[in-house]
Write a protein that holds these residues in place. Structure first.
Motif, PDB file in Angstrom:
ATOM      1  N   HIS A 177       0.824  -1.214   0.000  1.00 41.52           N
ATOM      2  CA  HIS A 177       0.000   0.000   0.000  1.00 41.52           C
ATOM      3  C   HIS A 177       0.851   1.253   0.000  1.00 41.52           C
ATOM      4  O   HIS A 177       1.890   1.310   0.674  1.00 41.52           O
ATOM      5  N   THR A 178       0.378   2.227  -0.730  1.00 39.22           N
ATOM      6  CA  THR A 178       0.963   3.567  -0.727  1.00 39.22           C
ATOM      7  C   THR A 178      -0.038   4.520  -0.089  1.00 39.22           C
ATOM      8  O   THR A 178      -1.206   4.567  -0.500  1.00 39.22           O
ATOM      9  N   LEU A 179       0.414   5.263   0.942  1.00 39.37           N
ATOM     10  CA  LEU A 179      -0.446   6.199   1.660  1.00 39.37           C
ATOM     11  C   LEU A 179      -0.041   7.634   1.354  1.00 39.37           C
ATOM     12  O   LEU A 179       1.156   7.964   1.410  1.00 39.37           O
ATOM     13  N   THR A 180      -1.018   8.487   1.054  1.00 40.46           N
ATOM     14  CA  THR A 180      -0.774   9.919   0.831  1.00 40.46           C
ATOM     15  C   THR A 180      -1.773  10.720   1.664  1.00 40.46           C
ATOM     16  O   THR A 180      -2.765  10.186   2.152  1.00 40.46           O
ATOM     17  N   TYR A 181      -1.486  12.015   1.828  1.00 38.13           N
ATOM     18  CA  TYR A 181      -2.396  12.873   2.581  1.00 38.13           C
ATOM     19  C   TYR A 181      -2.677  14.148   1.800  1.00 38.13           C
ATOM     20  O   TYR A 181      -1.885  14.578   0.944  1.00 38.13           O
ATOM     21  N   ALA A 182      -3.818  14.774   2.124  1.00 39.73           N
ATOM     22  CA  ALA A 182      -4.182  16.091   1.588  1.00 39.73           C
ATOM     23  C   ALA A 182      -4.811  16.886   2.726  1.00 39.73           C
ATOM     24  O   ALA A 182      -5.764  16.423   3.363  1.00 39.73           O
ATOM     25  N   PHE A 183      -4.258  18.091   2.988  1.00 37.75           N
ATOM     26  CA  PHE A 183      -4.744  18.956   4.070  1.00 37.75           C
ATOM     27  C   PHE A 183      -4.712  20.376   3.550  1.00 37.75           C
ATOM     28  O   PHE A 183      -3.647  20.967   3.371  1.00 37.75           O
ATOM     29  N   SER A 195       4.265  -3.063   3.166  1.00 36.77           N
ATOM     30  CA  SER A 195       3.558  -4.319   3.434  1.00 36.77           C
ATOM     31  C   SER A 195       3.009  -4.339   4.852  1.00 36.77           C
ATOM     32  O   SER A 195       2.328  -5.287   5.237  1.00 36.77           O
ATOM     33  N   SER A 196       3.289  -3.266   5.638  1.00 34.64           N
ATOM     34  CA  SER A 196       2.824  -3.196   7.022  1.00 34.64           C
ATOM     35  C   SER A 196       1.362  -2.766   7.061  1.00 34.64           C
ATOM     36  O   SER A 196       0.898  -2.002   6.209  1.00 34.64           O
ATOM     37  N   THR A 197       0.664  -3.276   8.053  1.00 36.02           N
ATOM     38  CA  THR A 197      -0.738  -2.871   8.238  1.00 36.02           C
ATOM     39  C   THR A 197      -0.875  -1.776   9.293  1.00 36.02           C
ATOM     40  O   THR A 197      -1.983  -1.355   9.595  1.00 36.02           O
ATOM     41  N   SER A 198       0.222  -1.340   9.880  1.00 32.51           N
ATOM     42  CA  SER A 198       0.207  -0.267  10.869  1.00 32.51           C
ATOM     43  C   SER A 198       1.336   0.697  10.545  1.00 32.51           C
ATOM     44  O   SER A 198       2.516   0.329  10.615  1.00 32.51           O
ATOM     45  N   VAL A 199       0.973   1.917  10.185  1.00 32.62           N
ATOM     46  CA  VAL A 199       1.956   2.895   9.727  1.00 32.62           C
ATOM     47  C   VAL A 199       1.953   4.086  10.689  1.00 32.62           C
ATOM     48  O   VAL A 199       0.896   4.654  10.988  1.00 32.62           O
ATOM     49  N   SER A 200       3.114   4.463  11.181  1.00 34.39           N
ATOM     50  CA  SER A 200       3.243   5.635  12.046  1.00 34.39           C
ATOM     51  C   SER A 200       3.479   6.879  11.197  1.00 34.39           C
ATOM     52  O   SER A 200       4.321   6.854  10.288  1.00 34.39           O
ATOM     53  N   TRP A 201       2.722   7.940  11.526  1.00 29.86           N
ATOM     54  CA  TRP A 201       2.870   9.201  10.764  1.00 29.86           C
ATOM     55  C   TRP A 201       2.815  10.372  11.726  1.00 29.86           C
ATOM     56  O   TRP A 201       1.925  10.465  12.578  1.00 29.86           O
ATOM     57  N   THR A 202       3.781  11.275  11.604  1.00 30.46           N
ATOM     58  CA  THR A 202       3.810  12.504  12.397  1.00 30.46           C
ATOM     59  C   THR A 202       3.496  13.682  11.476  1.00 30.46           C
ATOM     60  O   THR A 202       4.355  14.110  10.691  1.00 30.46           O
ATOM     61  N   PRO A 203       2.261  14.208  11.535  1.00 30.54           N
ATOM     62  CA  PRO A 203       1.914  15.357  10.674  1.00 30.54           C
ATOM     63  C   PRO A 203       2.804  16.551  11.010  1.00 30.54           C
ATOM     64  O   PRO A 203       3.000  16.883  12.173  1.00 30.54           O
ATOM     65  N   SER A 204       3.326  17.188  10.002  1.00 29.80           N
ATOM     66  CA  SER A 204       4.242  18.313  10.203  1.00 29.80           C
ATOM     67  C   SER A 204       3.510  19.518  10.780  1.00 29.80           C
ATOM     68  O   SER A 204       2.341  19.779  10.473  1.00 29.80           O
ATOM     69  N   LEU A 205       4.225  20.270  11.626  1.00 28.28           N
ATOM     70  CA  LEU A 205       3.667  21.509  12.170  1.00 28.28           C
ATOM     71  C   LEU A 205       3.375  22.533  11.081  1.00 28.28           C
ATOM     72  O   LEU A 205       2.565  23.442  11.270  1.00 28.28           O
ATOM     73  N   VAL A 219      -8.026  16.194   7.564  1.00 30.57           N
ATOM     74  CA  VAL A 219      -7.037  15.648   6.644  1.00 30.57           C
ATOM     75  C   VAL A 219      -7.646  14.436   5.956  1.00 30.57           C
ATOM     76  O   VAL A 219      -8.400  13.662   6.561  1.00 30.57           O
ATOM     77  N   THR A 220      -7.354  14.261   4.672  1.00 27.78           N
ATOM     78  CA  THR A 220      -7.801  13.101   3.903  1.00 27.78           C
ATOM     79  C   THR A 220      -6.607  12.185   3.661  1.00 27.78           C
ATOM     80  O   THR A 220      -5.584  12.618   3.104  1.00 27.78           O
ATOM     81  N   ILE A 221      -6.719  10.912   4.096  1.00 30.82           N
ATOM     82  CA  ILE A 221      -5.675   9.902   3.884  1.00 30.82           C
ATOM     83  C   ILE A 221      -6.132   8.995   2.747  1.00 30.82           C
ATOM     84  O   ILE A 221      -7.236   8.424   2.809  1.00 30.82           O
ATOM     85  N   THR A 222      -5.309   8.857   1.727  1.00 30.33           N
ATOM     86  CA  THR A 222      -5.630   8.010   0.573  1.00 30.33           C
ATOM     87  C   THR A 222      -4.756   6.767   0.599  1.00 30.33           C
ATOM     88  O   THR A 222      -3.532   6.870   0.791  1.00 30.33           O
ATOM     89  N   CYS A 223      -5.398   5.587   0.408  1.00 32.35           N
ATOM     90  CA  CYS A 223      -4.689   4.300   0.415  1.00 32.35           C
ATOM     91  C   CYS A 223      -4.788   3.673  -0.973  1.00 32.35           C
ATOM     92  O   CYS A 223      -5.889   3.376  -1.456  1.00 32.35           O
ATOM     93  N   GLY A 233      -6.771  -0.909  -6.399  1.00 28.85           N
ATOM     94  CA  GLY A 233      -7.810   0.082  -6.162  1.00 28.85           C
ATOM     95  C   GLY A 233      -7.367   1.126  -5.150  1.00 28.85           C
ATOM     96  O   GLY A 233      -6.285   1.033  -4.560  1.00 28.85           O
ATOM     97  N   THR A 234      -8.213   2.139  -4.950  1.00 30.08           N
ATOM     98  CA  THR A 234      -7.897   3.266  -4.070  1.00 30.08           C
ATOM     99  C   THR A 234      -9.073   3.532  -3.137  1.00 30.08           C
ATOM    100  O   THR A 234     -10.230   3.559  -3.567  1.00 30.08           O
ATOM    101  N   THR A 235      -8.764   3.715  -1.850  1.00 37.71           N
ATOM    102  CA  THR A 235      -9.777   4.132  -0.868  1.00 37.71           C
ATOM    103  C   THR A 235      -9.229   5.329  -0.093  1.00 37.71           C
ATOM    104  O   THR A 235      -8.021   5.627  -0.151  1.00 37.71           O
ATOM    105  N   SER A 236     -10.102   6.008   0.642  1.00 35.09           N
ATOM    106  CA  SER A 236      -9.654   7.156   1.442  1.00 35.09           C
ATOM    107  C   SER A 236     -10.452   7.224   2.738  1.00 35.09           C
ATOM    108  O   SER A 236     -11.546   6.653   2.844  1.00 35.09           O
ATOM    109  N   THR A 237      -9.883   7.925   3.700  1.00 32.37           N
ATOM    110  CA  THR A 237     -10.538   8.169   4.975  1.00 32.37           C
ATOM    111  C   THR A 237     -10.171   9.565   5.434  1.00 32.37           C
ATOM    112  O   THR A 237      -9.226  10.176   4.914  1.00 32.37           O
ATOM    113  N   THR A 238     -10.934  10.097   6.382  1.00 33.35           N
ATOM    114  CA  THR A 238     -10.647  11.432   6.912  1.00 33.35           C
ATOM    115  C   THR A 238     -10.438  11.361   8.413  1.00 33.35           C
ATOM    116  O   THR A 238     -10.918  10.450   9.089  1.00 33.35           O
ATOM    117  N   ALA A 239      -9.716  12.346   8.911  1.00 31.01           N
ATOM    118  CA  ALA A 239      -9.470  12.454  10.351  1.00 31.01           C
ATOM    119  C   ALA A 239      -9.252  13.924  10.691  1.00 31.01           C
ATOM    120  O   ALA A 239      -8.987  14.757   9.813  1.00 31.01           O
TER     121      ALA A 239
END
Length: 749
Positions: A177-183, A195-205, A219-223, A233-239
């Motif tokens: 999986h490739t993860l991207t963000y849009a804010f 290949s990990s199912t748990s990804v750590s991400w620190t959003p920049s200040l 923020v919208t996270i796209t997988c 395929g592509t899915t997305s979620t928001t937080a």
């Protein structure tokens, strides 16, 4: 391969025969593929039995044949031994047996797939018995297992600058999986083909710059799901992303600058009640994209919502701390910063005791001395040694207009001699001691009497003095306290000439005393009078024995109480630094109850002194006086009501009438309401008492009554009670008491 869906369907045939097809499938997630198997093929007869049928035809899955039957070869048959009992297909040796398996069937992009299963079979008995053949021909659509394809991801609320976790739910362990963000307008890649199912991400200040007016955003996270190099395929979620609490506006400092005013700049200090301060917030800025939206400065009893503030005079002494802070467009306040100043205590010089006496040149007290001996006790504020005090002495004959400097200074509490022998025992002197510092001067004006004698006749005149030297003709002047054990009769003084003194101007009465004028006719000739009624005039000092706090200012009041009516008049009189230059304030009425009797028709003559006698004429143009003798030039009220125009002159004020607020019959509880001009000075309530054929009128100054309080109008034999309520510019008159009368309610400005 994993086990998928399964099912069956029945195809009705001829000659009471039917065919049931049983199927199942397996699937592969990674390849998104299926294999369908025909697990059984049975035949049922509702009529014929005890026969063997040889089959011709085929079975197909997804358009492809998976089984072929040939009766001529005897490849497959079915034995029907019982009615209504399923009999399975049998294969001859060497021919295809169950299950009949399809090839690889690939699913749709979203993992779904449906296939057609068709059967076209006929059967014949060798002897031509048992229906002598049948035919089953039909199909169905089988829905296969939907293979999970694109993975989903989720993330809880996060704070910029702090680590958060993105969880991936995938269908196959082989997926990456490739993860991207849009804010806002900011985008970026979090991880590529993990290949990990748990990804750590620190959003920049820096993402805070996308929400300059808010503390959070979405923020919208796209997988993107990959199988190898293939994008499945592509899915997305928001937080919610929150700007950390540490991101607040800042400013470099809060500074304060003296505003010296009357304080010499060389002193370099703040002085109580004399100095001001300019307080300033410096170099304020938002953080991470925010802007400054508000300022706050407070301290010393002052506050401001601007970036700088100049206080009023600093009324407190000691340490004064000013506090500043700023707010940004996110609504967050900065940390507070303070600055402290020290204010030196100050109060004007204070004189606690003083005296003056005649003396000799050596300072020996003598009632016949031609020197003055003074003593003044005072204190002053040193302002940390910056302030100094000076003293000086002046004298003049009480009849003179200006002082002469004695050229003598003095110290607090120490007696001193002045005058140089020029203080003649034949005259009363005004003595002025002056204590002055950098800001204020305090004059003390005392009287130095003539030589002390039991009785003195003024030489060449008619003056007589007791306890002092006589200084003025035609005056009995007593320097002693007096006690009269019997009745004292006679006038104190008069304005109308009954004691031989004829005066023509109220301005001439400046000396403290009580004066009387006894007739209304006599006062008509007196200028600057407050009214046309006889009465008593009181002249008194306003404060400080009539003397001001500096120079030669004198403050006095004239109070005139007419013998009739309820009006009391008062005005001030002052004399400035130039002796004799008196100024006179305007007469002001206290407890004023102005009565105006309004004519309903014209006066019978143009010289009428009242307006109540106008009862016979038909027009309203000749009345010239109101009930108190004040001149009126106006169009008068008529019983028909309507607007009032023209001018009214009362007590020197030129006014005009507004439109009537209300007119007509008013009973208990009745009201008139209307809008009045903001500069309204008076309300007029006019009541017509038909029992006496008379008008009774009350004038109520707008600023001198309490809204809603009762007002009593005195008539010939009764009181009528009203109340006036003010709400904004709306005035409401309410009749409180009983009885029904014709009433006008008018505003005057």
């Amino acid at each position: 391969m994993a086990q998928g869906n399964s099912g069956s369907f029945k195809v009705s045939g001829t000659k009471s025969m039917s065919c049931t097809v049983y199927w199942s499938e397996t699937y592969d997630v990674a390849s998104n593929s299926h294999i369908v198997k025909i697990t059984n093929l049975t035949f049922t007869s509702t009529n014929w039995y005890g026969f063997t049928y040889y089959l011709n035809g085929s079975v197909s899955v997804n358009g492809s044949t998976v089984a072929t039957f040939s009766s001529t070869l005897g490849s497959h048959n079915v034995r029907i031994d019982y009615q209504n009992v399923e009999a399975p297909i049998q294969n001859a040796s060497g021919y295809a047996a169950l299950p009949y398996t399809s090839g690889t069937i690939y699913g749709n992009e979203d993992g779904s797939k449906s296939v057609s299963i068709a059967v076209n079979v006929s059967g014949y008995s060798i002897g031509g018995d048992g229906a002598n053949g049948f035919n089953c021909n039909g199909s169905t659509t089988a829905t296969l297992y939907t293979i999970p394809r694109k993975s989903t991801c989720s993330m809880g609320a996060a704070t910029m600058g702090s680590a958060s976790t993105i969880t991936i739910s995938r269908a196959s362990s082989s997926f990456t999986h490739t993860l991207t963000y849009a804010f806002g307008s900011a985008t970026g890649t979090i991880v590529t083909k993990t290949s990990s199912t748990s990804v750590s991400w620190t959003p920049s200040l820096t993402l805070a710059e996308q929400v300059p007016n808010s503390v959070s955003g979405t923020v919208t996270i796209t997988c993107q799901t990959y199988n190898g190099t293939t994008l499945i395929g592509t899915t997305s979620t928001t937080a919610t992303l929150t700007v950390p609490a540490s991101v607040v506006p800042t400013f470099s400092s809060i500074t304060v600058t003296r505003v010296d005013g009357d304080v010499p700049s060389s002193w370099g200090i703040y002085v109580q009640s004399k100095s001001k301060a300019t307080v300033k917030i410096n170099s304020a800025s938002g953080s991470r994209g925010s802007t400054i939206s508000a300022y706050s400065i407070s301290g010393g009893g002052f506050s401001s919502a601007s970036s700088s503030m100049t206080t009023g005079f600093l009324t407190n002494s000691g340490s004064i701390t000013f506090t500043g802070k700023v707010k940004d467009s996110r609504g967050r306040w900065s940390a507070e910063k303070t600055v402290t100043i020290s204010v030196t205590a100050y109060s004007p010089p204070s004189v606690t005791a003083y005296s003056v006496q005649r003396c000799t040149s050596s300072g020996t007290i003598s009632t016949n001395g031609t020197y003055g001996k003074g003593q003044v006790s005072f204190s002053y504020s040193s302002c940390g040694g910056k302030n100094t005090v000076s003293t000086s002495t002046y004298y003049k004959k009480s009849t003179a207009s200006s002082y002469t400097s004695a050229g003598v200074s003095f110290s607090s509490g120490t007696a001193f001699v002045f005058g140089g022998g020029s203080l003649s025992v034949d005259y009363t002197y005004d003595i002025k001691f002056l204590v002055a510092d950098a800001f204020s001067d305090v004059p003390i004006v005392l009287t130095l009497s003539t030589a002390s004698v039991i009785m003195d006749f003024k030489a060449g005149g008619t003056g007589l003095a007791i306890g002092k030297v006589s200084e003025q003709d035609n005056l009995f002047d007593c320097a002693f306290d007096a006690k009269f054990r019997g009745m004292v009769s006679g006038r104190v003084m008069s304005l109308d000439g009954y004691d031989g003194v004829i005066e023509s101007d109220f301005n001439n009465y400046k000396e403290v005393g009580v004066y009387m004028i006894s007739s209304d006719a006599g006062i008509q000739a007196v200028a600057n009078r407050p009214c046309d009624n006889a009465g008593t005039l009181y002249v008194k000092n306003a404060f400080n024995d009539g003397r001001g706090s500096s120079g030669t200012w004198v403050y006095r009041l004239q109070i005139f109480i007419p013998h009739t009516g309820t009006d009391l008049f008062i005005r001030s009189m002052t004399v400035g630094s130039t002796a004799g230059s008196w100024s006179y304030g305007a007469w002001n009425a206290i407890g004023k109850s102005m009565v105006v009797s309004h004519a309903t028709t014209a006066d019978s003559a143009t010289t009428a002194t009242t307006a109540t006698s106008a009862t016979s004429a038909t027009s309203a143009t000749k009345a010239t006086k109101d009930g108190s003798g004040n001149t009126i030039t106006s169009t008068y009220l008529k019983l028909s009501g309507g607007s009032i125009t023209g001018s009214l002159n009362i007590g020197g004020y030129s006014t005009f009438w507004t439109t009537l607020i209300g007119y007509g019959s008013m009973s208990q509880g009745g009201t008139f309401s209307g809008t009045v001009p903001s500069d309204t000075r008076l309300f007029i309530i006019a009541l017509y008492d038909d029992s006496y054929s008379a008008w009774y009128t009350m004038a109520v100054p707008k600023t001198s009554f309490t809204s809603g309080s009762n007002l009593h109008l005195k008539a010939t034999s009764d009181y009528y009670t009203f109340s006036i309520t003010m709400s904004g510019t709306t005035a409401t008159l309410k009749k409180v008491g009983a009885g029904t009368k014709t009433v006008y309610f008018i505003a005057i400005r």
